[in-house]
Design a protein around this motif. Structure first.
Motif, PDB file in Angstrom:
ATOM      1  N   ASN A   1     -41.586 -57.709  34.074  1.00 21.76           N
ATOM      2  CA  ASN A   1     -42.717 -57.099  33.189  1.00 21.76           C
ATOM      3  C   ASN A   1     -44.053 -56.770  34.204  1.00 21.76           C
ATOM      4  O   ASN A   1     -45.038 -57.301  33.455  1.00 21.76           O
ATOM      5  CB  ASN A   1     -42.897 -57.738  31.948  1.00 21.76           C
ATOM      6  N   GLY A   2     -43.908 -56.371  35.116  1.00 21.48           N
ATOM      7  CA  GLY A   2     -45.086 -56.071  36.003  1.00 21.48           C
ATOM      8  C   GLY A   2     -45.572 -57.234  36.772  1.00 21.48           C
ATOM      9  O   GLY A   2     -46.352 -57.112  37.535  1.00 21.48           O
ATOM     10  N   VAL A   3     -44.787 -58.345  36.687  1.00 26.88           N
ATOM     11  CA  VAL A   3     -45.206 -59.584  37.440  1.00 26.88           C
ATOM     12  C   VAL A   3     -43.864 -59.828  38.423  1.00 26.88           C
ATOM     13  O   VAL A   3     -42.930 -60.051  37.794  1.00 26.88           O
ATOM     14  CB  VAL A   3     -45.373 -60.596  36.829  1.00 26.88           C
ATOM     15  N   GLU A   4     -44.108 -60.037  39.615  1.00 26.60           N
ATOM     16  CA  GLU A   4     -43.125 -60.325  40.654  1.00 26.60           C
ATOM     17  C   GLU A   4     -42.813 -61.958  40.621  1.00 26.60           C
ATOM     18  O   GLU A   4     -43.640 -62.602  40.603  1.00 26.60           O
ATOM     19  CB  GLU A   4     -43.495 -60.159  41.744  1.00 26.60           C
ATOM     20  N   ILE A   5     -41.504 -61.823  40.448  1.00 26.39           N
ATOM     21  CA  ILE A   5     -40.809 -63.505  40.306  1.00 26.39           C
ATOM     22  C   ILE A   5     -41.050 -63.941  41.756  1.00 26.39           C
ATOM     23  O   ILE A   5     -40.513 -63.585  42.660  1.00 26.39           O
ATOM     24  CB  ILE A   5     -39.711 -63.555  39.844  1.00 26.39           C
ATOM     25  N   LYS A   6     -41.525 -65.143  41.626  1.00 23.31           N
ATOM     26  CA  LYS A   6     -41.768 -65.994  42.903  1.00 23.31           C
ATOM     27  C   LYS A   6     -40.857 -67.110  43.223  1.00 23.31           C
ATOM     28  O   LYS A   6     -40.385 -67.626  42.054  1.00 23.31           O
ATOM     29  CB  LYS A   6     -43.385 -66.173  43.416  1.00 23.31           C
ATOM     30  N   ASP A   7     -40.454 -67.578  44.310  1.00 21.58           N
ATOM     31  CA  ASP A   7     -39.851 -68.609  44.497  1.00 21.58           C
ATOM     32  C   ASP A   7     -40.425 -69.972  44.061  1.00 21.58           C
ATOM     33  O   ASP A   7     -41.585 -70.197  44.482  1.00 21.58           O
ATOM     34  CB  ASP A   7     -39.257 -68.973  46.085  1.00 21.58           C
ATOM     35  N   VAL A   8     -39.794 -70.729  42.935  1.00 27.21           N
ATOM     36  CA  VAL A   8     -40.323 -72.159  42.642  1.00 27.21           C
ATOM     37  C   VAL A   8     -40.791 -72.920  43.783  1.00 27.21           C
ATOM     38  O   VAL A   8     -41.687 -73.891  43.422  1.00 27.21           O
ATOM     39  CB  VAL A   8     -39.559 -72.697  41.376  1.00 27.21           C
ATOM     40  N   GLU A   9     -39.985 -72.811  44.762  1.00 25.60           N
ATOM     41  CA  GLU A   9     -40.594 -73.695  45.992  1.00 25.60           C
ATOM     42  C   GLU A   9     -41.973 -73.205  46.561  1.00 25.60           C
ATOM     43  O   GLU A   9     -42.525 -74.269  47.249  1.00 25.60           O
ATOM     44  CB  GLU A   9     -39.549 -73.444  47.178  1.00 25.60           C
ATOM     45  N   LYS A  10     -42.545 -72.314  46.202  1.00 22.36           N
ATOM     46  CA  LYS A  10     -43.841 -71.788  46.667  1.00 22.36           C
ATOM     47  C   LYS A  10     -44.782 -72.008  45.565  1.00 22.36           C
ATOM     48  O   LYS A  10     -46.201 -71.781  45.727  1.00 22.36           O
ATOM     49  CB  LYS A  10     -43.783 -70.555  47.126  1.00 22.36           C
ATOM     50  N   MET A  11     -44.583 -72.610  44.288  1.00 20.54           N
ATOM     51  CA  MET A  11     -45.058 -73.082  43.331  1.00 20.54           C
ATOM     52  C   MET A  11     -46.607 -73.687  43.566  1.00 20.54           C
ATOM     53  O   MET A  11     -47.619 -73.179  43.274  1.00 20.54           O
ATOM     54  CB  MET A  11     -44.501 -73.612  42.107  1.00 20.54           C
ATOM     55  N   GLU A  12     -46.357 -74.862  44.373  1.00 20.93           N
ATOM     56  CA  GLU A  12     -47.530 -75.570  44.437  1.00 20.93           C
ATOM     57  C   GLU A  12     -48.561 -74.820  45.071  1.00 20.93           C
ATOM     58  O   GLU A  12     -49.796 -74.930  45.125  1.00 20.93           O
ATOM     59  CB  GLU A  12     -47.416 -77.096  45.192  1.00 20.93           C
ATOM     60  N   GLU A  13     -48.060 -74.435  46.346  1.00 16.54           N
ATOM     61  CA  GLU A  13     -48.877 -73.419  47.261  1.00 16.54           C
ATOM     62  C   GLU A  13     -49.814 -72.502  46.495  1.00 16.54           C
ATOM     63  O   GLU A  13     -51.044 -72.221  46.847  1.00 16.54           O
ATOM     64  CB  GLU A  13     -48.083 -72.964  48.513  1.00 16.54           C
ATOM     65  N   ILE A  14     -49.105 -71.621  45.791  1.00 15.77           N
ATOM     66  CA  ILE A  14     -49.934 -70.593  45.099  1.00 15.77           C
ATOM     67  C   ILE A  14     -50.716 -71.119  44.146  1.00 15.77           C
ATOM     68  O   ILE A  14     -51.845 -70.542  43.916  1.00 15.77           O
ATOM     69  CB  ILE A  14     -48.634 -69.677  44.608  1.00 15.77           C
ATOM     70  N   ILE A  15     -50.254 -72.072  43.314  1.00 19.82           N
ATOM     71  CA  ILE A  15     -51.336 -72.730  42.254  1.00 19.82           C
ATOM     72  C   ILE A  15     -52.330 -73.128  42.634  1.00 19.82           C
ATOM     73  O   ILE A  15     -53.574 -72.990  42.371  1.00 19.82           O
ATOM     74  CB  ILE A  15     -50.379 -73.444  41.299  1.00 19.82           C
ATOM     75  N   LYS A  16     -52.449 -73.921  43.901  1.00 12.22           N
ATOM     76  CA  LYS A  16     -53.434 -74.231  44.628  1.00 12.22           C
ATOM     77  C   LYS A  16     -54.598 -73.363  45.054  1.00 12.22           C
ATOM     78  O   LYS A  16     -55.677 -73.469  44.960  1.00 12.22           O
ATOM     79  CB  LYS A  16     -53.072 -75.598  45.740  1.00 12.22           C
ATOM     80  N   GLU A  17     -53.545 -72.384  45.953  1.00 12.88           N
ATOM     81  CA  GLU A  17     -54.474 -71.218  46.556  1.00 12.88           C
ATOM     82  C   GLU A  17     -55.270 -70.639  45.299  1.00 12.88           C
ATOM     83  O   GLU A  17     -56.478 -69.995  45.495  1.00 12.88           O
ATOM     84  CB  GLU A  17     -53.424 -70.407  47.199  1.00 12.88           C
ATOM     85  N   GLU A  18     -54.646 -70.226  44.318  1.00 13.66           N
ATOM     86  CA  GLU A  18     -55.148 -69.384  43.162  1.00 13.66           C
ATOM     87  C   GLU A  18     -56.150 -70.094  42.097  1.00 13.66           C
ATOM     88  O   GLU A  18     -56.751 -69.792  41.121  1.00 13.66           O
ATOM     89  CB  GLU A  18     -54.175 -68.448  42.551  1.00 13.66           C
ATOM     90  N   GLU A  19     -55.778 -71.566  42.434  1.00 13.01           N
ATOM     91  CA  GLU A  19     -56.811 -72.397  41.491  1.00 13.01           C
ATOM     92  C   GLU A  19     -56.390 -72.251  39.927  1.00 13.01           C
ATOM     93  O   GLU A  19     -57.060 -72.209  39.125  1.00 13.01           O
ATOM     94  CB  GLU A  19     -58.409 -72.196  41.487  1.00 13.01           C
ATOM     95  N   ILE A  20     -55.025 -72.008  39.650  1.00 15.37           N
ATOM     96  CA  ILE A  20     -54.673 -72.024  38.435  1.00 15.37           C
ATOM     97  C   ILE A  20     -54.572 -73.215  37.584  1.00 15.37           C
ATOM     98  O   ILE A  20     -54.053 -74.351  38.108  1.00 15.37           O
ATOM     99  CB  ILE A  20     -53.143 -71.398  38.355  1.00 15.37           C
ATOM    100  N   LYS A  21     -55.036 -73.290  36.446  1.00 10.10           N
ATOM    101  CA  LYS A  21     -55.277 -74.363  35.603  1.00 10.10           C
ATOM    102  C   LYS A  21     -54.395 -74.600  34.311  1.00 10.10           C
ATOM    103  O   LYS A  21     -54.114 -75.661  33.755  1.00 10.10           O
ATOM    104  CB  LYS A  21     -56.673 -74.584  35.035  1.00 10.10           C
ATOM    105  N   ILE A  22     -53.680 -73.460  33.920  1.00 13.42           N
ATOM    106  CA  ILE A  22     -52.779 -73.517  32.723  1.00 13.42           C
ATOM    107  C   ILE A  22     -51.542 -72.823  33.351  1.00 13.42           C
ATOM    108  O   ILE A  22     -51.424 -71.754  33.799  1.00 13.42           O
ATOM    109  CB  ILE A  22     -53.356 -72.459  31.779  1.00 13.42           C
ATOM    110  N   ALA A  23     -50.382 -73.733  32.754  1.00  9.88           N
ATOM    111  CA  ALA A  23     -49.154 -73.229  33.035  1.00  9.88           C
ATOM    112  C   ALA A  23     -48.216 -73.218  31.538  1.00  9.88           C
ATOM    113  O   ALA A  23     -48.526 -74.040  30.843  1.00  9.88           O
ATOM    114  CB  ALA A  23     -48.663 -74.110  34.066  1.00  9.88           C
ATOM    115  N   ILE A  24     -47.229 -72.553  31.778  1.00 10.75           N
ATOM    116  CA  ILE A  24     -46.046 -72.600  30.738  1.00 10.75           C
ATOM    117  C   ILE A  24     -44.764 -72.998  31.234  1.00 10.75           C
ATOM    118  O   ILE A  24     -44.392 -72.454  32.353  1.00 10.75           O
ATOM    119  CB  ILE A  24     -45.896 -70.823  30.042  1.00 10.75           C
ATOM    120  N   ILE A  25     -44.177 -73.772  30.566  1.00 14.34           N
ATOM    121  CA  ILE A  25     -42.827 -74.130  31.069  1.00 14.34           C
ATOM    122  C   ILE A  25     -41.725 -73.778  29.985  1.00 14.34           C
ATOM    123  O   ILE A  25     -41.757 -74.229  29.167  1.00 14.34           O
ATOM    124  CB  ILE A  25     -42.997 -75.693  31.153  1.00 14.34           C
ATOM    125  N   ALA A  26     -40.847 -73.010  30.711  1.00 16.30           N
ATOM    126  CA  ALA A  26     -39.761 -72.339  29.907  1.00 16.30           C
ATOM    127  C   ALA A  26     -38.403 -72.534  30.881  1.00 16.30           C
ATOM    128  O   ALA A  26     -37.693 -71.622  31.008  1.00 16.30           O
ATOM    129  CB  ALA A  26     -40.086 -70.794  29.566  1.00 16.30           C
TER     130      ALA A  26
END
Length: 212
Positions: free
Chosen positions: A127-152
């Motif tokens: 839906n317009g967003v590229e799916i990324k490897d969950v192994e890179k999750m921490e790196e991207i979240i820290k870099e982008e300073e994301i504070k809210i997440a949805i677990i599905a």
């Protein structure tokens, strides 16, 4: 700390007030009384006034609330005067449905990051967003300073995912996995167990009550 002493039920009603006021604003309604606002939501006028009084005096006695002013106040209270980047973990059917909901962006909530462990999905357009490897999750979240997440994700994977999100700096989690998550006290958790919601409806239709 924000929200101390304010009942959870009051906080849960704020988005209802906000949504109703938005509709009124689109209808060019300039002022509304607590009675009329409450009637739209099935809430007593005394409760409406009490809920809003926790955050200040927004109305005028005998007049009511200025719709546009109260909308801005609620946007500030709810944090909707800021655009938020969200991370979605889980690119399955539920994740797809959540990302397909356009109402989030209208509120300034942008699901711009999707993570999954399925190698066949990684790199796909979701839906317009590229799916990324969950192994890179921490790196991207820290870099982008994301504070809210949805677990599905499936229940068995949810706690590990939550722990990793918290370690990466996430401070609020909307959990759709049917499992109880243990999180630090400073991390806000909102559980959305769809099956429990349905059972709450079947309770009222059960044979037990039909025999009473």
């Amino acid at each position: 700390m924000k929200g101390i002493g304010i009942p959870a039920t009051t906080i849960e009603r704020l988005p209802l007030y906000y949504r109703s006021l938005q509709k009124l604003d689109k209808q060019d309604v300039e002022v509304i009384s607590s009675k009329k606002l409450g009637e739209r939501l099935g809430i007593p006028s005394t409760q409406v006034r009490k809920d809003l009084s926790y955050y200040g005096e927004f109305g005028r006695r005998g007049v009511g609330y200025e719709v546009s002013v109260l909308i801005k106040q609620l946007e500030k209270i709810l944090g909707l005067n800021t655009n938020w980047d969200l991370a979605l973990v889980g690119a399955g059917n539920l994740g797809h449905a959540l990302l397909d909901y356009h109402g989030f962006r209208k509120l300034g909530l942008n699901v711009n990051y999707v993570f999954d462990q399925d190698q066949e999905k990684i790199g796909e357009d979701f839906n317009g967003v590229e799916i990324k490897d969950v192994e890179k999750m921490e790196e991207i979240i820290k870099e982008e300073e994301i504070k809210i997440a949805i677990i599905a994700v499936p229940a068995e994977a949810a706690q590990e995912v939550a722990d990793r999100l918290v370690a990466a700096g996430v401070k609020a989690i909307w959990n759709f996995a049917p499992v109880y998550l243990q999180l630090p006290e400073d991390v806000k958790l909102k559980n959305e167990d769809l099956s429990i919601g349905l059972v709450g409806l079947t309770y009222h239709l059960s044979d037990y009550w039909s025999d009473k």
